[in-house]
Design a protein around this motif. Structure first.
Motif, PDB file in Angstrom:
ATOM      1  N   GLY A  40       0.815  -1.103  -0.006  1.00  0.00           N
ATOM      2  CA  GLY A  40      -0.119   0.037  -0.076  1.00  0.00           C
ATOM      3  C   GLY A  40       0.829   1.355   0.010  1.00  0.00           C
ATOM      4  O   GLY A  40       0.231   2.258   0.228  1.00  0.00           O
ATOM      5  N   LYS A  43       3.870   1.735  -4.546  1.00  0.00           N
ATOM      6  CA  LYS A  43       4.937   1.324  -5.736  1.00  0.00           C
ATOM      7  C   LYS A  43       4.138   1.085  -6.964  1.00  0.00           C
ATOM      8  O   LYS A  43       4.574   1.562  -8.054  1.00  0.00           O
ATOM      9  N   THR A  44       3.045   0.268  -6.990  1.00  0.00           N
ATOM     10  CA  THR A  44       2.467  -0.052  -8.231  1.00  0.00           C
ATOM     11  C   THR A  44       1.676   1.416  -8.882  1.00  0.00           C
ATOM     12  O   THR A  44       1.919   1.532  -9.978  1.00  0.00           O
ATOM     13  N   THR A  45       1.361   2.248  -7.944  1.00  0.00           N
ATOM     14  CA  THR A  45       0.775   3.397  -8.617  1.00  0.00           C
ATOM     15  C   THR A  45       1.918   4.388  -9.127  1.00  0.00           C
ATOM     16  O   THR A  45       1.533   4.763 -10.334  1.00  0.00           O
ATOM     17  N   HIS A  57      -7.205   2.525 -13.951  1.00  0.00           N
ATOM     18  CA  HIS A  57      -7.452   1.911 -12.749  1.00  0.00           C
ATOM     19  C   HIS A  57      -8.039   2.903 -11.795  1.00  0.00           C
ATOM     20  O   HIS A  57      -7.805   3.090 -10.689  1.00  0.00           O
TER      21      HIS A  57
HETATM   22  P1  ATP Z   1       1.151  -3.668  -2.921  1.00  0.00           P
HETATM   23  O1  ATP Z   1       2.522  -4.040  -2.668  1.00  0.00           O
HETATM   24  O2  ATP Z   1       0.199  -3.965  -2.014  1.00  0.00           O
HETATM   25  O3  ATP Z   1       0.793  -3.766  -4.485  1.00  0.00           O
HETATM   26  P2  ATP Z   1       1.686  -0.868  -3.305  1.00  0.00           P
HETATM   27  O4  ATP Z   1       3.085  -0.147  -2.697  1.00  0.00           O
HETATM   28  O5  ATP Z   1       2.010  -1.180  -4.708  1.00  0.00           O
HETATM   29  O6  ATP Z   1       1.199  -2.024  -2.817  1.00  0.00           O
HETATM   30  P3  ATP Z   1      -0.379   0.735  -4.392  1.00  0.00           P
HETATM   31  O7  ATP Z   1      -1.086  -0.537  -5.012  1.00  0.00           O
HETATM   32  O8  ATP Z   1       0.203   1.648  -5.216  1.00  0.00           O
HETATM   33  O9  ATP Z   1       0.557   0.270  -3.275  1.00  0.00           O
HETATM   34  O10 ATP Z   1      -1.457   1.439  -3.506  1.00  0.00           O
HETATM   35  C1  ATP Z   1      -1.328   2.730  -2.888  1.00  0.00           C
HETATM   36  C2  ATP Z   1      -2.594   3.049  -2.090  1.00  0.00           C
HETATM   37  O11 ATP Z   1      -3.523   3.324  -3.386  1.00  0.00           O
HETATM   38  C3  ATP Z   1      -3.084   1.928  -1.354  1.00  0.00           C
HETATM   39  O12 ATP Z   1      -3.707   2.748  -0.392  1.00  0.00           O
HETATM   40  C4  ATP Z   1      -4.056   1.463  -2.310  1.00  0.00           C
HETATM   41  O13 ATP Z   1      -5.431   1.166  -1.345  1.00  0.00           O
HETATM   42  C5  ATP Z   1      -4.798   2.706  -3.189  1.00  0.00           C
HETATM   43  N1  ATP Z   1      -5.122   2.197  -4.521  1.00  0.00           N
HETATM   44  C6  ATP Z   1      -4.450   1.197  -5.229  1.00  0.00           C
HETATM   45  N2  ATP Z   1      -5.225   1.097  -6.256  1.00  0.00           N
HETATM   46  C7  ATP Z   1      -6.362   1.743  -6.219  1.00  0.00           C
HETATM   47  C8  ATP Z   1      -7.381   2.061  -7.159  1.00  0.00           C
HETATM   48  N3  ATP Z   1      -7.504   1.482  -8.309  1.00  0.00           N
HETATM   49  N4  ATP Z   1      -8.337   2.734  -6.661  1.00  0.00           N
HETATM   50  C9  ATP Z   1      -8.204   3.284  -5.420  1.00  0.00           C
HETATM   51  N5  ATP Z   1      -7.403   3.349  -4.521  1.00  0.00           N
HETATM   52  C10 ATP Z   1      -6.112   2.481  -4.932  1.00  0.00           C
END
Ligand code: ATP
Length: 241
Positions: A40, A43-45, A57
């Motif tokens: 969360g 990173k993916t964002t 997304h």
């Molecule tokens: P993970 O390792 O769990 O994938 P991450 O570091 O990649 O985590 P993200 O997936 O980028 O984190 O998520 C960052 C924040 O954005 C989190 O609070 C997540 O709940 C929120 N989030 C991610 N995708 C969406 C979406 N499509 N709509 C709303 N909120 C989202």
């Protein structure tokens, strides 16, 4: 000059809180950079913002800027692939009912037809395990082989910047070493890699620099060899007090 730079990047998904809040970091030309942090953290964002997948997304407001190859990065995902940015998404996402070779060819849509053969040759040289499976449906392959297909498919666009989301997830240690070896070779041939990983030990070993995100902000950045020895990083991310 950096190949990619994120400048004060913020992302808010529609109806949600800030997923990225003023994030800045760089990916130099011909480097492997690790993007780390807990679930969360954003990173993916960050990868979606770079590859242009945010709008798929529910990506709402975006602030700050991304520069690639000295210019502001804009446009749709396909335009960015043509500019040399390819993403391997988390969970591999191969087309299960297409053959291995058909999957790879899907990644080559930006190449002239005449370049497809040499692209396939390069992927098979990098992942010899795929040679005997080229006509098999990708869905029948092991998880490790599917990850090789996913990486190979991204390579078919001949990227300058390869974005990888959790490539080691759920794979056996031997397969992880194969994928890691392939990433080093890809980098030696001149491409840059931005590597998102939960496995911080692996990512710090592969990368020259790293950026650690926490709840949407940059917590730590630095040279990977320094971060490996940093007591805070060791305790929080490497499970070594
Ligand atoms: P993970 O390792 O769990 O994938 P991450 O570091 O990649 O985590 P993200 O997936 O980028 O984190 O998520 C960052 C924040 O954005 C989190 O609070 C997540 O709940 C929120 N989030 C991610 N995708 C969406 C979406 N499509 N709509 C709303 N909120 C989202």
């Amino acid at each position: 000059m950096a190949l990619l730079s994120l400048n004060n990047l913020s992302v808010r998904y529609r109806g949600a809180s800030l997923a990225l809040d003023g994030v800045s970091f760089e990916v130099p030309e011909n480097a492997i950079v690790a993007l780390l942090g807990p679930n969360g953290a954003g990173k993916t964002t960050a990868l979606r913002a770079i590859s242009g997948l945010l709008s798929h997304h529910g990506g709402g407001e975006v602030g700050g800027s991304i520069e690639y190859d000295g210019r502001p990065l804009t446009g749709r995902t396909a335009t960015r692939v043509r500019a040399g940015i390819a993403q391997v998404m988390e969970g591999r996402r191969v087309f299960p009912d297409l053959s291995v070779e058909e999957n790879l060819l899907c990644g080559g849509f930006t190449r002239p037809r005449t370049g497809l053969g040499s692209g396939l040759d390069e992927v098979y040289a990098l992942f010899p395990d795929l040679v005997g499976r080229r006509q098999d449906m990708a869905g029948l392959l092991s998880g490790g082989q599917q990850q090789m297909v996913a990486v190979g498919r991204a390579l078919m666009s001949d990227p300058r910047l390869l974005l990888l989301d959790e490539p080691s997830l759920g794979l056996a240690p031997m397969v992880i070493q194969q994928i890691a070896g392939a990433l080093n070779q890809i980098n030696e041939r001149g491409a840059s890699v931005l590597l998102v990983e939960q496995n911080a030990t692996l990512a710090l070993a592969l990368s020259s620099s790293a950026c650690i995100l926490e709840t949407g902000r940059v917590a730590i950045t630095g040279a990977s060899r320094d971060l490996k020895d940093d007591p805070k990083v060791r305790e929080a991310y490497l499970g070594q007090g």
